[in-house]
Design a protein around this motif. Sequence first.
Motif, mmCIF file in Angstrom:
data_model
loop_
_atom_site.group_PDB
_atom_site.id
_atom_site.type_symbol
_atom_site.label_atom_id
_atom_site.label_comp_id
_atom_site.label_asym_id
_atom_site.label_seq_id
_atom_site.Cartn_x
_atom_site.Cartn_y
_atom_site.Cartn_z
ATOM 1 N N ALA A 1 11.045 5.009 0.351
ATOM 2 C CA ALA A 1 10.941 4.281 -0.923
ATOM 3 C C ALA A 1 12.242 3.554 -1.276
ATOM 4 N N SER A 2 13.342 3.910 -0.589
ATOM 5 C CA SER A 2 14.614 3.234 -0.941
ATOM 6 C C SER A 2 14.811 1.949 -0.129
ATOM 7 N N LEU A 3 13.981 1.745 0.910
ATOM 8 C CA LEU A 3 14.164 0.577 1.777
ATOM 9 C C LEU A 3 14.019 -0.757 1.031
ATOM 10 N N PHE B 1 14.766 -1.406 -1.936
ATOM 11 C CA PHE B 1 15.969 -1.614 -2.757
ATOM 12 C C PHE B 1 17.137 -2.068 -1.889
ATOM 13 N N SER B 2 17.188 -1.565 -0.663
ATOM 14 C CA SER B 2 18.228 -2.054 0.281
ATOM 15 C C SER B 2 18.014 -3.525 0.574
ATOM 16 N N ALA B 3 16.747 -3.894 0.736
ATOM 17 C CA ALA B 3 16.435 -5.304 1.018
ATOM 18 C C ALA B 3 16.830 -6.170 -0.170
ATOM 19 N N SER B 4 16.433 -5.726 -1.352
ATOM 20 C CA SER B 4 16.710 -6.507 -2.565
ATOM 21 C C SER B 4 18.224 -6.646 -2.782
ATOM 22 N N GLU B 5 18.959 -5.545 -2.573
ATOM 23 C CA GLU B 5 20.424 -5.606 -2.766
ATOM 24 C C GLU B 5 21.068 -6.580 -1.773
ATOM 25 N N ALA B 6 20.411 -6.753 -0.625
ATOM 26 C CA ALA B 6 20.967 -7.689 0.373
ATOM 27 C C ALA B 6 20.478 -9.110 0.127
ATOM 28 N N GLY B 7 19.752 -9.296 -0.987
ATOM 29 C CA GLY B 7 19.345 -10.653 -1.373
ATOM 30 C C GLY B 7 17.942 -11.042 -0.989
ATOM 31 N N ALA B 8 17.168 -10.078 -0.457
ATOM 32 C CA ALA B 8 15.790 -10.420 -0.047
ATOM 33 C C ALA B 8 14.872 -10.491 -1.264
ATOM 34 N N LYS B 9 13.828 -11.303 -1.134
ATOM 35 C CA LYS B 9 12.747 -11.317 -2.130
ATOM 36 C C LYS B 9 11.837 -10.128 -1.827
ATOM 37 N N ILE B 10 11.284 -9.503 -2.872
ATOM 38 C CA ILE B 10 10.388 -8.351 -2.687
ATOM 39 C C ILE B 10 8.992 -8.751 -3.141
ATOM 40 N N VAL B 11 8.013 -8.531 -2.269
ATOM 41 C CA VAL B 11 6.611 -8.840 -2.569
ATOM 42 C C VAL B 11 5.806 -7.542 -2.488
ATOM 43 N N GLU B 12 5.255 -7.109 -3.605
ATOM 44 C CA GLU B 12 4.461 -5.867 -3.602
ATOM 45 C C GLU B 12 2.976 -6.220 -3.593
ATOM 46 N N ILE B 13 2.211 -5.519 -2.757
ATOM 47 C CA ILE B 13 0.751 -5.676 -2.737
ATOM 48 C C ILE B 13 0.144 -4.286 -2.937
ATOM 49 N N ASN B 14 -0.506 -4.101 -4.102
ATOM 50 C CA ASN B 14 -1.013 -2.775 -4.455
ATOM 51 C C ASN B 14 -1.975 -2.951 -5.624
ATOM 52 N N PRO B 15 -3.156 -2.296 -5.587
ATOM 53 C CA PRO B 15 -4.062 -2.434 -6.746
ATOM 54 C C PRO B 15 -3.444 -1.852 -8.019
ATOM 55 N N ASP B 16 -2.527 -0.888 -7.841
ATOM 56 C CA ASP B 16 -1.904 -0.238 -9.009
ATOM 57 C C ASP B 16 -0.409 -0.545 -9.078
ATOM 58 N N PRO B 17 0.167 -0.485 -10.286
ATOM 59 C CA PRO B 17 1.630 -0.628 -10.390
ATOM 60 C C PRO B 17 2.315 0.602 -9.792
ATOM 61 N N GLY C 1 0.792 -1.229 0.000
ATOM 62 C CA GLY C 1 0.000 0.000 0.000
ATOM 63 C C GLY C 1 0.814 1.263 0.000
ATOM 64 N N THR C 2 1.899 1.278 -0.785
ATOM 65 C CA THR C 2 2.648 2.528 -0.895
ATOM 66 C C THR C 2 2.943 2.827 -2.350
ATOM 67 N N SER C 3 2.866 4.119 -2.677
ATOM 68 C CA SER C 3 3.135 4.539 -4.063
ATOM 69 C C SER C 3 4.628 4.543 -4.327
ATOM 70 N N ALA C 4 5.408 4.292 -3.285
ATOM 71 C CA ALA C 4 6.874 4.139 -3.419
ATOM 72 C C ALA C 4 7.527 5.367 -4.059
ATOM 73 N N VAL C 5 7.061 6.544 -3.699
ATOM 74 C CA VAL C 5 7.684 7.773 -4.230
ATOM 75 C C VAL C 5 8.343 8.610 -3.134
ATOM 76 N N VAL C 6 7.890 8.442 -1.887
ATOM 77 C CA VAL C 6 8.411 9.311 -0.816
ATOM 78 C C VAL C 6 9.717 8.725 -0.281
ATOM 79 N N GLN C 7 10.742 9.566 -0.308
ATOM 80 C CA GLN C 7 12.052 9.169 0.190
ATOM 81 C C GLN C 7 12.217 9.628 1.638
ATOM 82 N N PRO C 8 13.047 9.000 2.458
ATOM 83 C CA PRO C 8 13.871 7.814 2.118
ATOM 84 C C PRO C 8 13.143 6.474 2.229
#
Length: 251
Positions: free
Chosen positions: A199-201, A203-219, A190-197
């Motif tokens: 929105a960068s979290l 990417f930190s997870a992904s860079e550390a090897g985590a899987k990313i699961v997004e739940i949002n009605p919109d892309p 439920g985040t539009s992933a535009v507000v920093q910082p």
Amino acid sequence: MKNKENVTSLTEILQNMKRIAVLTGAGISAESGIPTFRGKEGLWKTYRAEELATPSAFSQNPKLVWEWYDWRRGLIGPKEPNAGHKVLACWEKIFPSFALITQNIDGLHQKAGSKNILELHGNIWKLRCTEEGTITENHEAPLKEIPPRCPDCGALLRPHVVWFGESLSSSTLHKAYLLSSSCEIMFVVGTSAVVQPAASLPFSASEAGAKIVEINPDPTPLTSYSDFSFRGKAGEILPLIDEELNIESQD
Ligand code: BV8
């Protein structure tokens, strides 16, 4: 239906994971009746952020800023957590390590029973003395006095939230990056992933090897980087995943 297949493949890996992180935004509270910021009925639509949620707006017109927050407190106060909040409160108890990081200031995760919450942007039910820095919890809606003043020193009280142009506390930020870079999977709900910082979290997870699961009605700008992307509402998708997880754990 795409979400159903996704749920099965997600829970197959999720059930063996120990370190889960979740980042939530205004969208998880939408089904509780709280308007989001950028949705069609969004909060910012009626009011412009640069006029209200900034330090300069508060110093220029504390009464106007407090009228907006008082209105939001009145709107949020009677609202109840929805199924999405409740699933996350359950997951905190079943996973060995569970980190809930929220951009929301509405307090609905606490109301749903989540205990260990990192509130990146503060909390609308807390007031901070602009002179002494003391923080008090206050659930009056409407406030008796606008703008409210410190009972000790008489200085203006402000909402204990992070405004645009204000930095998050370094300890909050440090904790958020630590939690993001040490999880095995991060749900971004439920985040539009535009507000920093914030929105960068992911990417930190992904860079550390985590899987990313997004739940949002919109892309969102995060969608193309997500390992799983559920086009749906938090209050529907999270219970689906939780249900499948329980079935898998019984097998
Ligand atoms: C910072 C508390 C360092 C207050 C909030 C120019 C000048 C100054 C700063 C900047 C600048 N340009 C950029 C910046 C940085 C700025 C920023 O990121 N701006 C954006 C707009 C580009 N960030 C900051 O200022 C941060 N501080 O950077 O400090 C600094 C210092 C000085 C100068 C420069 C930098 C502080 C940001 C914190 C702001 N405070 N809230 C209050 O609420 O009153 S932000 C507020 O908006 C929320 O807390 C939240 O974080 C954000 C809204 O985002 P979302 O939660 O994602 O909500 P949104 O409505 O956008 O999206 C909802 C989503 O849910 C949608 O995708 C929708 O599809 C989905 N949805 C809808 N229904 C459902 C659903 N999903 C699931 N289920 C459903 N049912």
